[in-house]
Design a protein around this motif. Structure first.
Motif, PDB file in Angstrom:
ATOM      1  N   GLU A  42       0.809  -1.215   0.000  1.00 21.29           N
ATOM      2  CA  GLU A  42       0.000   0.000   0.000  1.00 21.29           C
ATOM      3  C   GLU A  42       0.844   1.267   0.000  1.00 21.29           C
ATOM      4  OE1 GLU A  42      -2.816  -0.119   3.151  1.00 21.29           O
ATOM      5  OE2 GLU A  42      -3.963  -1.798   2.296  1.00 21.29           O
ATOM      6  N   ARG A  43       2.060   1.184   0.520  1.00 17.89           N
ATOM      7  CA  ARG A  43       2.906   2.384   0.581  1.00 17.89           C
ATOM      8  C   ARG A  43       3.602   2.671  -0.747  1.00 17.89           C
ATOM      9  NH1 ARG A  43       5.942   2.232   6.528  1.00 17.89           N
ATOM     10  NH2 ARG A  43       4.029   2.349   7.795  1.00 17.89           N
ATOM     11  N   ALA A  44       3.474   1.782  -1.710  1.00 20.48           N
ATOM     12  CA  ALA A  44       4.111   1.993  -3.021  1.00 20.48           C
ATOM     13  C   ALA A  44       3.234   2.908  -3.870  1.00 20.48           C
ATOM     14  CB  ALA A  44       4.342   0.661  -3.717  1.00 20.48           C
ATOM     15  N   ASN A  45       3.034   4.119  -3.392  1.00 20.88           N
ATOM     16  CA  ASN A  45       2.050   5.021  -4.004  1.00 20.88           C
ATOM     17  C   ASN A  45       2.395   5.375  -5.446  1.00 20.88           C
ATOM     18  OD1 ASN A  45       0.359   5.309  -1.668  1.00 20.88           O
ATOM     19  ND2 ASN A  45       1.938   6.621  -0.767  1.00 20.88           N
ATOM     20  N   LYS A  46       3.657   5.716  -5.690  1.00 15.32           N
ATOM     21  CA  LYS A  46       4.053   6.110  -7.043  1.00 15.32           C
ATOM     22  C   LYS A  46       3.840   4.958  -8.018  1.00 15.32           C
ATOM     23  CE  LYS A  46       8.147   7.319  -9.734  1.00 15.32           C
ATOM     24  NZ  LYS A  46       9.620   7.499  -9.710  1.00 15.32           N
ATOM     25  N   LEU A  47       4.254   3.773  -7.615  1.00 18.42           N
ATOM     26  CA  LEU A  47       4.134   2.611  -8.492  1.00 18.42           C
ATOM     27  C   LEU A  47       2.672   2.265  -8.730  1.00 18.42           C
ATOM     28  CD1 LEU A  47       5.621   0.358  -9.999  1.00 18.42           C
ATOM     29  CD2 LEU A  47       5.636  -0.953  -7.864  1.00 18.42           C
ATOM     30  N   ARG A  48       1.858   2.335  -7.705  1.00 21.59           N
ATOM     31  CA  ARG A  48       0.438   1.997  -7.840  1.00 21.59           C
ATOM     32  C   ARG A  48      -0.293   3.013  -8.713  1.00 21.59           C
ATOM     33  NH1 ARG A  48      -1.229  -1.693  -3.347  1.00 21.59           N
ATOM     34  NH2 ARG A  48      -3.116  -0.506  -2.896  1.00 21.59           N
ATOM     35  N   ARG A  49       0.102   4.278  -8.631  1.00 24.03           N
ATOM     36  CA  ARG A  49      -0.491   5.275  -9.539  1.00 24.03           C
ATOM     37  C   ARG A  49      -0.068   5.001 -10.980  1.00 24.03           C
ATOM     38  NH1 ARG A  49       0.825   8.949  -5.308  1.00 24.03           N
ATOM     39  NH2 ARG A  49       2.738   9.548  -6.410  1.00 24.03           N
ATOM     40  N   LEU A  50       1.184   4.569 -11.149  1.00 21.31           N
ATOM     41  CA  LEU A  50       1.689   4.297 -12.496  1.00 21.31           C
ATOM     42  C   LEU A  50       0.894   3.173 -13.166  1.00 21.31           C
ATOM     43  CD1 LEU A  50       3.893   4.706 -14.703  1.00 21.31           C
ATOM     44  CD2 LEU A  50       5.195   2.909 -13.529  1.00 21.31           C
ATOM     45  N   VAL A  51       0.660   2.064 -12.451  1.00 23.21           N
ATOM     46  CA  VAL A  51      -0.037   0.942 -13.085  1.00 23.21           C
ATOM     47  C   VAL A  51      -1.501   1.271 -13.363  1.00 23.21           C
ATOM     48  CG1 VAL A  51       1.523  -0.771 -12.116  1.00 23.21           C
ATOM     49  CG2 VAL A  51      -0.585  -0.219 -10.889  1.00 23.21           C
ATOM     50  N   GLN A  52      -2.015   2.290 -12.704  1.00 24.73           N
ATOM     51  CA  GLN A  52      -3.376   2.736 -13.016  1.00 24.73           C
ATOM     52  C   GLN A  52      -3.439   3.480 -14.345  1.00 24.73           C
ATOM     53  OE1 GLN A  52      -4.021   5.069  -9.449  1.00 24.73           O
ATOM     54  NE2 GLN A  52      -5.344   3.507  -8.542  1.00 24.73           N
ATOM     55  N   SER A  53      -2.312   4.092 -14.728  1.00 23.66           N
ATOM     56  CA  SER A  53      -2.329   5.014 -15.867  1.00 23.66           C
ATOM     57  C   SER A  53      -1.826   4.406 -17.167  1.00 23.66           C
ATOM     58  CB  SER A  53      -1.485   6.250 -15.535  1.00 23.66           C
ATOM     59  OG  SER A  53      -0.106   5.911 -15.449  1.00 23.66           O
ATOM     60  N   LEU A  54      -1.058   3.321 -17.096  1.00 18.18           N
ATOM     61  CA  LEU A  54      -0.479   2.762 -18.311  1.00 18.18           C
ATOM     62  C   LEU A  54      -1.532   2.026 -19.137  1.00 18.18           C
ATOM     63  CD1 LEU A  54       2.890   1.261 -16.992  1.00 18.18           C
ATOM     64  CD2 LEU A  54       2.571   3.354 -18.312  1.00 18.18           C
ATOM     65  N   PRO A  55      -1.377   2.003 -20.458  1.00 20.79           N
ATOM     66  CA  PRO A  55      -2.292   1.201 -21.279  1.00 20.79           C
ATOM     67  C   PRO A  55      -2.135  -0.277 -20.968  1.00 20.79           C
ATOM     68  CG  PRO A  55      -0.483   2.054 -22.610  1.00 20.79           C
ATOM     69  CD  PRO A  55      -0.381   2.723 -21.278  1.00 20.79           C
ATOM     70  N   LEU A  56      -3.244  -0.976 -20.867  1.00 20.54           N
ATOM     71  CA  LEU A  56      -3.203  -2.386 -20.508  1.00 20.54           C
ATOM     72  C   LEU A  56      -2.416  -3.195 -21.536  1.00 20.54           C
ATOM     73  CD1 LEU A  56      -4.140  -4.419 -18.407  1.00 20.54           C
ATOM     74  CD2 LEU A  56      -6.277  -4.703 -19.707  1.00 20.54           C
ATOM     75  N   GLU A  57      -2.382  -2.733 -22.771  1.00 19.70           N
ATOM     76  CA  GLU A  57      -1.648  -3.432 -23.834  1.00 19.70           C
ATOM     77  C   GLU A  57      -0.143  -3.431 -23.592  1.00 19.70           C
ATOM     78  OE1 GLU A  57      -5.578  -2.244 -25.075  1.00 19.70           O
ATOM     79  OE2 GLU A  57      -3.904  -1.067 -24.272  1.00 19.70           O
ATOM     80  N   SER A  58       0.325  -2.639 -22.636  1.00 18.50           N
ATOM     81  CA  SER A  58       1.758  -2.549 -22.355  1.00 18.50           C
ATOM     82  C   SER A  58       2.139  -3.197 -21.028  1.00 18.50           C
ATOM     83  CB  SER A  58       2.195  -1.069 -22.331  1.00 18.50           C
ATOM     84  OG  SER A  58       1.988  -0.467 -23.587  1.00 18.50           O
ATOM     85  N   ILE A  59       1.220  -3.957 -20.421  1.00 17.64           N
ATOM     86  CA  ILE A  59       1.460  -4.518 -19.092  1.00 17.64           C
ATOM     87  C   ILE A  59       1.528  -6.035 -19.145  1.00 17.64           C
ATOM     88  CG2 ILE A  59       0.456  -4.822 -16.788  1.00 17.64           C
ATOM     89  CD1 ILE A  59      -0.649  -2.025 -16.958  1.00 17.64           C
ATOM     90  N   LEU A  60       2.521  -6.582 -18.444  1.00 19.49           N
ATOM     91  CA  LEU A  60       2.655  -8.023 -18.227  1.00 19.49           C
ATOM     92  C   LEU A  60       2.651  -8.270 -16.721  1.00 19.49           C
ATOM     93  CD1 LEU A  60       3.831  -7.564 -21.143  1.00 19.49           C
ATOM     94  CD2 LEU A  60       5.460  -9.386 -20.657  1.00 19.49           C
ATOM     95  N   LEU A  61       2.289  -9.481 -16.320  1.00 15.98           N
ATOM     96  CA  LEU A  61       2.298  -9.869 -14.912  1.00 15.98           C
ATOM     97  C   LEU A  61       3.510 -10.747 -14.624  1.00 15.98           C
ATOM     98  CD1 LEU A  61      -1.470 -10.835 -14.396  1.00 15.98           C
ATOM     99  CD2 LEU A  61      -0.386  -8.588 -14.139  1.00 15.98           C
ATOM    100  N   GLU A  62       4.088 -10.603 -13.435  1.00 19.28           N
ATOM    101  CA  GLU A  62       5.250 -11.389 -13.068  1.00 19.28           C
ATOM    102  C   GLU A  62       5.246 -11.635 -11.565  1.00 19.28           C
ATOM    103  OE1 GLU A  62       8.879  -9.045 -11.619  1.00 19.28           O
ATOM    104  OE2 GLU A  62       8.683  -8.418 -13.713  1.00 19.28           O
ATOM    105  N   THR A  63       6.077 -12.602 -11.132  1.00 17.94           N
ATOM    106  CA  THR A  63       6.333 -12.768  -9.708  1.00 17.94           C
ATOM    107  C   THR A  63       7.784 -12.484  -9.352  1.00 17.94           C
ATOM    108  OG1 THR A  63       6.830 -15.143  -9.882  1.00 17.94           O
ATOM    109  CG2 THR A  63       4.522 -14.509  -9.444  1.00 17.94           C
ATOM    110  N   ASP A  64       8.718 -12.718 -10.270  1.00 16.88           N
ATOM    111  CA  ASP A  64      10.155 -12.678  -9.975  1.00 16.88           C
ATOM    112  C   ASP A  64      10.499 -13.711  -8.908  1.00 16.88           C
ATOM    113  OD1 ASP A  64      12.755 -11.825 -10.390  1.00 16.88           O
ATOM    114  OD2 ASP A  64      12.651 -10.190  -8.941  1.00 16.88           O
TER     115      ASP A  64
END
Length: 261
Positions: A184-206
């Protein structure tokens, strides 16, 4: 209740020795969670044979070979020749993970840059995508990629800015996200994934690294990927099934995978 989404873990180290005790069970847990395939990213030349064997032993695991920037002190120039031979013989789905990491102690940036550019040249020659690790080095990676027009790939566990992301999208790159977005504290990252086009997103675990907030302090594993999907769906206020379908399609297209059965 809808059907369970089919997912691809676009960045895993399932060959890691931390899975040696229960790899078969971990894979069964992943399958039970709907994770049908994994892209297995490389660390260093010494581990390529083990990675190859694990990918041969377990269907649905697809290897990428490369030299990770965090281990620059262990790489040798001869490893680049070996990498070229591995690519010719094994025909991996990508080169990587490669890139730049200016966060580690004694990063040796010039040496990292040398190995990064050499791997980009290899990817360009074989027309393969690249899996890029960029920590405190997104801008440096962008500047390097400009020297290799036509390359495409993914920035794994992306942590750059929105502006950098859109420049990279124009260059043909995507972004994979995993455990860090669940904090929850990863505010910048969480805002980023809200704004990117879904066509440019992949899911991972590392896996086995970057555990999710729900499994803080534990070994990470591909079976937890649905929690990444759930978090992304909540942050974007979108249907998880739609996100699952699009991110799976993104991953299949990037790495040249056939649709899972």
């Amino acid at each position: 209740m809808g059907l369970q989404p089919r997912l691809i873990d676009s960045h895993s180290h399932f060959d890691d020795q931390r899975f040696d005790g229960d790899r078969e069970a971990a894979l069964q847990r992943a399958h039970a969670a709907g994770v049908t395939s994994q892209i297995i990213a490389s660390i260093k030349a010494e581990w390529w044979p083990r990675q190859l064997q694990v990918c041969r032993d377990y269907p649905g695991l697809h290897p990428a070979y490369g030299l990770h920037p965090m281990f620059v002190a262990e790489h040798q120039r001869s490893h680049l020749e070996q990498l070229a031979e591995w690519v010719r013989q094994e025909r991996p789905v990508a080169i990587g993970e490669c890139g730049l990491d200016l966060f580690i102690n004694n990063p040796q940036p010039q040496l990292q840059q040398f190995y990064f550019e050499a791997q980009l040249e290899l990817a360009h020659h074989y027309q393969l995508p690249v899996i890029i690790h960029a920590r405190r080095a997104v801008e440096a990676c962008i500047n390097t990629l400009k020297q290799f027009p036509g390359l495409h790939g993914v920035f794994h566990s992306y942590s750059g800015s929105k502006q950098q992301a859109h420049r990279l999208i124009e260059m043909g790159f995507s972004f994979s996200f995993g455990g860090p977005i669940t904090y929850e504290r990863a505010n910048k990252l969480r805002r980023l994934v809200q704004s990117l086009p879904l066509e440019s997103i992949l899911l991972e675990t590392d896996s086995p690294d970057q555990p999710l907030s729900q499994h803080r302090g534990e070994r990470n594993e591909p079976a937890y990927l649905p929690l990444v999907l759930q978090t992304l769906a909540q942050l974007r206020n979108e249907d998880p099934q739609q996100i699952a379908q699009q991110t799976r399609c993104n991953t299949e297209q990037l790495f040249g995978l056939g649709a899972p059965p």
